[in-house]
Design an enzyme around this catalytic site. Sequence first.
Site, PDB file in Angstrom:
ATOM      1  N   LYS A 100       0.848  -1.205   0.000  1.00 15.97           N
ATOM      2  CA  LYS A 100       0.000   0.000   0.000  1.00 15.97           C
ATOM      3  C   LYS A 100       0.881   1.252   0.000  1.00 15.97           C
ATOM      4  CE  LYS A 100      -3.898  -2.307   2.235  1.00 15.97           C
ATOM      5  NZ  LYS A 100      -4.689  -2.578   3.433  1.00 15.97           N
TER       6      LYS A 100
ATOM      7  N   ASP B  73     -10.759   3.443   4.141  1.00 16.05           N
ATOM      8  CA  ASP B  73     -11.181   2.037   4.089  1.00 16.05           C
ATOM      9  C   ASP B  73     -12.707   1.917   4.020  1.00 16.05           C
ATOM     10  OD1 ASP B  73      -9.384  -0.116   3.997  1.00 16.05           O
ATOM     11  OD2 ASP B  73      -8.731   0.215   6.069  1.00 16.05           O
TER      12      ASP B  73
ATOM     13  N   GLN C 207      -4.413  -1.243   9.597  1.00 14.22           N
ATOM     14  CA  GLN C 207      -4.431  -2.580   9.000  1.00 14.22           C
ATOM     15  C   GLN C 207      -5.071  -3.585   9.971  1.00 14.22           C
ATOM     16  OE1 GLN C 207      -3.676  -3.233   5.854  1.00 14.22           O
ATOM     17  NE2 GLN C 207      -4.017  -5.421   6.005  1.00 14.22           N
TER      18      GLN C 207
HETATM   19  N1  GUN Z   1      -7.129  -6.495   6.256  1.00 16.92           N
HETATM   20  C1  GUN Z   1      -7.560  -7.236   5.207  1.00 16.92           C
HETATM   21  N2  GUN Z   1      -8.141  -6.440   4.283  1.00 16.92           N
HETATM   22  C2  GUN Z   1      -8.077  -5.184   4.762  1.00 16.92           C
HETATM   23  C3  GUN Z   1      -8.503  -3.920   4.246  1.00 16.92           C
HETATM   24  O1  GUN Z   1      -9.083  -3.782   3.160  1.00 16.92           O
HETATM   25  N3  GUN Z   1      -8.242  -2.852   5.040  1.00 16.92           N
HETATM   26  C4  GUN Z   1      -7.630  -2.960   6.239  1.00 16.92           C
HETATM   27  N4  GUN Z   1      -7.431  -1.849   6.949  1.00 16.92           N
HETATM   28  N5  GUN Z   1      -7.225  -4.114   6.736  1.00 16.92           N
HETATM   29  C5  GUN Z   1      -7.446  -5.219   5.989  1.00 16.92           C
END
Ligand code: GUN
Length: 284
Positions: free
Chosen positions: A53, A120, A97
């Site tokens: 990311k 998100d 995350q």
């Molecule tokens: N863990 C797995 N997928 C995601 C996501 O799309 N966003 C976040 N913040 N954590 C995740």
Amino acid sequence: MTARLIDGNALAASLRGALAERVNVLKAQGLTPGLAVILVGADPASAVYVRNKVSACEKAGMHSRKIEYAADVAQADVLAKIDELNRDPSIHGILVQLPLPVHFDSELVLEAISAEKDVDGFHAENVGALMQGQPRFIPCTPYGVMKMLESSGVQLRGAEAVIVGRSNIVGKPMAMLLMAAGATVTVCHSQTRDLAFHTKRADILVAAVGRPRMITGDMIKPGAVVIDVGINRTEDGKLCGDVDFDSAQAVAGAISPVPGGVGPMTITMLLANTLEAAERAAEE
Ligand code: GUN
């Protein structure tokens, strides 16, 4: 029949090109979109996702800040950091995350992120807005899946869409988006009695269960569009999806691979949401 491949890498590359142009417009106004990513603990998969990311942000010309904590950090320290980032005008998107270590109240942490910076789309306000058909931030993975479906040319209006998995991150928002697009939506999950009965009716099948190769070709309607959200690791360390690609490919009309399907699209839509947040900040 061999299914057409829905190439997430190619689609992501073309969308990122368009995003980069919008980033340049903002930069010319003196504003660089900024994303903060918080990672707690040493889960290896999460570490890889966060690294990807952050690196995608840099490549798109955005700035990013990675904040890492040991697994035993106090929740209050993370909340204090979120508060600081909420007030930082150089940061337009904040992402924590998931999953967080068990001593965390994940809901409380997600609610602490300012809804305007919740790229998100996990904050209750943003979940509510999506449910009411007025999305502010669409969760990145289902958002990416919608772009893949659009690119496949499948007609969503009136289609039978079956989602396997009911998570807050994928299954539930996916259902909202497909419903809004006019599909008839069925959400299957671990308690579903006859999974194949449902999946075999699907014109559009979205697999998001987290169980390696669980959806096999005999569970798929001939010609269906199959999107595989799963990212699983097999015993020999290879990545595989929730769909058994080889048997599915012989039946489906179009299918997304793992890797190279939904993964790059999720990150692309995170960039899109961060850019969107920065554009809104620029308007204010
Ligand atoms: N863990 C797995 N997928 C995601 C996501 O799309 N966003 C976040 N913040 N954590 C995740």
